[in-house]
Structure formats: C-alpha cells, structure tokens
Design a protein around this motif. Sequence first.
Motif, PDB file in Angstrom:
ATOM      1  N   ILE A   1       0.843  -1.197   0.000  1.00  0.00           N
ATOM      2  CA  ILE A   1       0.000   0.000   0.000  1.00  0.00           C
ATOM      3  C   ILE A   1       0.883   1.255   0.000  1.00  0.00           C
ATOM      4  O   ILE A   1       0.631   2.213  -0.730  1.00  0.00           O
ATOM      5  CB  ILE A   1      -0.940  -0.003   1.218  1.00  0.00           C
ATOM      6  CG1 ILE A   1      -1.948  -1.148   1.097  1.00  0.00           C
ATOM      7  CG2 ILE A   1      -1.663   1.335   1.365  1.00  0.00           C
ATOM      8  CD1 ILE A   1      -2.752  -1.408   2.347  1.00  0.00           C
ATOM      9  N   ARG A   2       1.928   1.235   0.807  1.00  0.00           N
ATOM     10  CA  ARG A   2       2.861   2.379   0.858  1.00  0.00           C
ATOM     11  C   ARG A   2       3.478   2.641  -0.506  1.00  0.00           C
ATOM     12  O   ARG A   2       3.479   3.774  -0.994  1.00  0.00           O
ATOM     13  CB  ARG A   2       3.974   2.093   1.863  1.00  0.00           C
ATOM     14  CG  ARG A   2       3.572   2.181   3.310  1.00  0.00           C
ATOM     15  CD  ARG A   2       4.684   1.640   4.207  1.00  0.00           C
ATOM     16  NE  ARG A   2       5.954   2.325   3.969  1.00  0.00           N
ATOM     17  CZ  ARG A   2       7.128   1.845   4.372  1.00  0.00           C
ATOM     18  NH1 ARG A   2       7.192   0.677   4.984  1.00  0.00           N
ATOM     19  NH2 ARG A   2       8.234   2.532   4.147  1.00  0.00           N
TER      20      ARG A   2
ATOM     21  N   THR B   1       8.181  10.400  -1.268  1.00  0.00           N
ATOM     22  CA  THR B   1       9.479   9.936  -0.785  1.00  0.00           C
ATOM     23  C   THR B   1       9.429   9.653   0.714  1.00  0.00           C
ATOM     24  O   THR B   1       9.983   8.646   1.190  1.00  0.00           O
ATOM     25  CB  THR B   1      10.562  10.996  -1.074  1.00  0.00           C
ATOM     26  OG1 THR B   1      10.573  11.288  -2.475  1.00  0.00           O
ATOM     27  CG2 THR B   1      11.939  10.487  -0.661  1.00  0.00           C
ATOM     28  N   LEU B   2       8.737  10.508   1.460  1.00  0.00           N
ATOM     29  CA  LEU B   2       8.621  10.309   2.902  1.00  0.00           C
ATOM     30  C   LEU B   2       7.872   9.025   3.240  1.00  0.00           C
ATOM     31  O   LEU B   2       8.146   8.394   4.275  1.00  0.00           O
ATOM     32  CB  LEU B   2       7.909  11.512   3.542  1.00  0.00           C
ATOM     33  CG  LEU B   2       8.656  12.844   3.491  1.00  0.00           C
ATOM     34  CD1 LEU B   2       7.779  13.965   4.042  1.00  0.00           C
ATOM     35  CD2 LEU B   2       9.965  12.768   4.258  1.00  0.00           C
ATOM     36  N   LEU B   3       6.954   8.604   2.373  1.00  0.00           N
ATOM     37  CA  LEU B   3       6.207   7.370   2.625  1.00  0.00           C
ATOM     38  C   LEU B   3       7.098   6.129   2.546  1.00  0.00           C
ATOM     39  O   LEU B   3       6.759   5.080   3.093  1.00  0.00           O
ATOM     40  CB  LEU B   3       5.075   7.220   1.604  1.00  0.00           C
ATOM     41  CG  LEU B   3       3.919   8.218   1.639  1.00  0.00           C
ATOM     42  CD1 LEU B   3       2.863   7.827   0.622  1.00  0.00           C
ATOM     43  CD2 LEU B   3       3.303   8.302   3.030  1.00  0.00           C
ATOM     44  N   LEU B   4       8.207   6.247   1.867  1.00  0.00           N
ATOM     45  CA  LEU B   4       9.060   5.082   1.624  1.00  0.00           C
ATOM     46  C   LEU B   4       9.952   4.735   2.808  1.00  0.00           C
ATOM     47  O   LEU B   4      10.595   3.680   2.804  1.00  0.00           O
ATOM     48  CB  LEU B   4       9.922   5.330   0.381  1.00  0.00           C
ATOM     49  CG  LEU B   4       9.150   5.611  -0.915  1.00  0.00           C
ATOM     50  CD1 LEU B   4      10.111   5.911  -2.053  1.00  0.00           C
ATOM     51  CD2 LEU B   4       8.257   4.436  -1.269  1.00  0.00           C
TER      52      LEU B   4
ATOM     53  N   LEU C   1       7.283   8.081   7.568  1.00  0.00           N
ATOM     54  CA  LEU C   1       5.998   7.662   6.990  1.00  0.00           C
ATOM     55  C   LEU C   1       4.832   8.494   7.497  1.00  0.00           C
ATOM     56  O   LEU C   1       4.033   9.017   6.710  1.00  0.00           O
ATOM     57  CB  LEU C   1       5.763   6.180   7.298  1.00  0.00           C
ATOM     58  CG  LEU C   1       4.361   5.627   6.998  1.00  0.00           C
ATOM     59  CD1 LEU C   1       4.033   5.727   5.514  1.00  0.00           C
ATOM     60  CD2 LEU C   1       4.247   4.188   7.476  1.00  0.00           C
ATOM     61  N   LEU C   2       4.716   8.635   8.790  1.00  0.00           N
ATOM     62  CA  LEU C   2       3.574   9.349   9.360  1.00  0.00           C
ATOM     63  C   LEU C   2       3.580  10.816   8.952  1.00  0.00           C
ATOM     64  O   LEU C   2       2.540  11.380   8.597  1.00  0.00           O
ATOM     65  CB  LEU C   2       3.577   9.220  10.886  1.00  0.00           C
ATOM     66  CG  LEU C   2       2.405   9.871  11.625  1.00  0.00           C
ATOM     67  CD1 LEU C   2       1.078   9.291  11.152  1.00  0.00           C
ATOM     68  CD2 LEU C   2       2.557   9.694  13.138  1.00  0.00           C
TER      69      LEU C   2
ATOM     70  N   PHE D   1      -5.280   5.177   5.419  1.00  0.00           N
ATOM     71  CA  PHE D   1      -4.995   3.861   5.986  1.00  0.00           C
ATOM     72  C   PHE D   1      -3.592   3.815   6.582  1.00  0.00           C
ATOM     73  O   PHE D   1      -3.358   3.170   7.602  1.00  0.00           O
ATOM     74  CB  PHE D   1      -5.140   2.783   4.908  1.00  0.00           C
ATOM     75  CG  PHE D   1      -4.918   1.389   5.415  1.00  0.00           C
ATOM     76  CD1 PHE D   1      -5.920   0.715   6.091  1.00  0.00           C
ATOM     77  CD2 PHE D   1      -3.705   0.748   5.219  1.00  0.00           C
ATOM     78  CE1 PHE D   1      -5.711  -0.568   6.574  1.00  0.00           C
ATOM     79  CE2 PHE D   1      -3.483  -0.533   5.694  1.00  0.00           C
ATOM     80  CZ  PHE D   1      -4.487  -1.192   6.375  1.00  0.00           C
ATOM     81  N   LEU D   2      -2.646   4.501   5.949  1.00  0.00           N
ATOM     82  CA  LEU D   2      -1.280   4.529   6.467  1.00  0.00           C
ATOM     83  C   LEU D   2      -1.186   5.315   7.773  1.00  0.00           C
ATOM     84  O   LEU D   2      -0.291   5.087   8.588  1.00  0.00           O
ATOM     85  CB  LEU D   2      -0.342   5.158   5.429  1.00  0.00           C
ATOM     86  CG  LEU D   2      -0.177   4.386   4.121  1.00  0.00           C
ATOM     87  CD1 LEU D   2       0.705   5.156   3.152  1.00  0.00           C
ATOM     88  CD2 LEU D   2       0.403   2.993   4.371  1.00  0.00           C
TER      89      LEU D   2
END
Length: 253
Positions: A88-89, A152-155, A160-161, A200-201
Amino acid sequence: MSESFSLAFSNSLFKKSITSFIFGLEFSAVMLLLGNGGNVPWLPPVLVFSVIGFFLVSSLLFPFIWHFLERRQKVNSEKIFGFLYGGIRYCTAFNLAGFGWKKYYGLQFVVPEEVSNRAMNQQTGEWLTWFYFGYSHTYGILIASIQIIGSTLLLFRKTLLFGALILFTLLFNLTLINIFYEMNAGALLQSILLTIGVLFLILPDYKKLITFFFETKTLLPSFHFNRLVKNAIRISVLVLSLAFTIYLKSLIR
C-alpha cells in the motif's frame, strides 16, 4: 507499525479483508495511472481493466485463504500483513510521484487553446479548474514538489507518518475540488483511492496523533483569566468577525 496494531490485524478476518482490499485498490490506482486513459499503446484499456479486475477479486478472496491457513498455523500473519502494508505504501507513493512528475513535464494543468478562448461562462468546472491551476507555473511546481517529497517520505518508516499527514491534507482538498468542480470520473476516482490509501497509512498511529494534538499542553504563555472570561473571549472572535462581515455586507447597495 506498532506491535499491538499489527497483532490486532492478524487476529481479525475483517481487518485482514480491509488491508487486502485497500492493497487491491491502490494497485488498481497504479494501473489506471500507467494506462493513462488508454493513451499507452502497449497497455490497452482491456488489459488494464482485466488486471484491475483480477487483483480486486483476488484481494477479496485472499483474506479467507489467509485466515484459514493462519488458524492451522501454516502462515506467518505478521509477514503477510507487513507485505500488504508495504505494498500500500509503495503503490500510493508511486502513484503520487507519477502525478507530481506529470506536472513537471507539462502533462497536467494544460488547457487546449480552443477551450481557453471561450468565454468564462461557457467553460465547464473542470476546464476552469485546470486553467486556474495552470495559470501559475510556479504554483503547479509547488504542488508537484509536495506530491513527490511526500511520496518519498512514505518510503521510509521514520518519515511515513509525517509524509502521510502532509499528503492527506493535500489529497482531501483535491478530492473536494474534484467533486464540487465536477472533474472527470478518472481524476475523482484517483483522488479518492489515494486519499483512502494515505488515511490507511495514518490509522496505525491514531493514538499517537490524538495524544499529540489533543493531550499535549502548549508551551505558549497565556493570560490568567478564569474559565468564563476565557470562553467569552473565544466566542467573541467568531461573533465580532461575523458582525463586522454583516456590516460590510450592509454597505453594499
């Protein structure tokens, strides 16, 4: 991902189903991006929607197989959940980065000349929106940069948050624009799917967010009034601003 959150997921068929289905939705969003509305020769719509259909059906059936095997201790639910959560990420990040790069290369916010030459009252909400956002190239690049940096931050787990919170505010606003300015169905679907994915993340850390936003005390100095006076001042901000606005309205004849 907190241990208690992931363990709760691993013991619930409903939560397994939600996780699996959202992964299917985010993968479908990637396929729609790659298909580019049927403009990619080697990825015709029939193939795009066939793959989407397969993954959506699989995402609905997989949780039952997963749950069945888990009860017989034949699978590691923690690893499966980690794989789906990671999927999902990465799907969400890929999709958002793709839209960001499109803006850099002039593939979004572009209005055909024959459309832009029409009178404003003859334009659809969609073309008015694209013309407005495309008027400032700098603003378009800013939006694109937020999408790419946020992706990029999601990776990375540590960021992530932070990235998800930035992207959620952007995507929620874009979804409202797509709804109320009557954008095409594809744009609306993409914004909804991406908003769901980013939300969802965020959910695994909702307790941290509640603590941070509602339970953390500010270090800013305050006036030492009693509660009644403080509430009166708070209410006056809304009441007086409303009263002044009504006054301005009354000046218009």
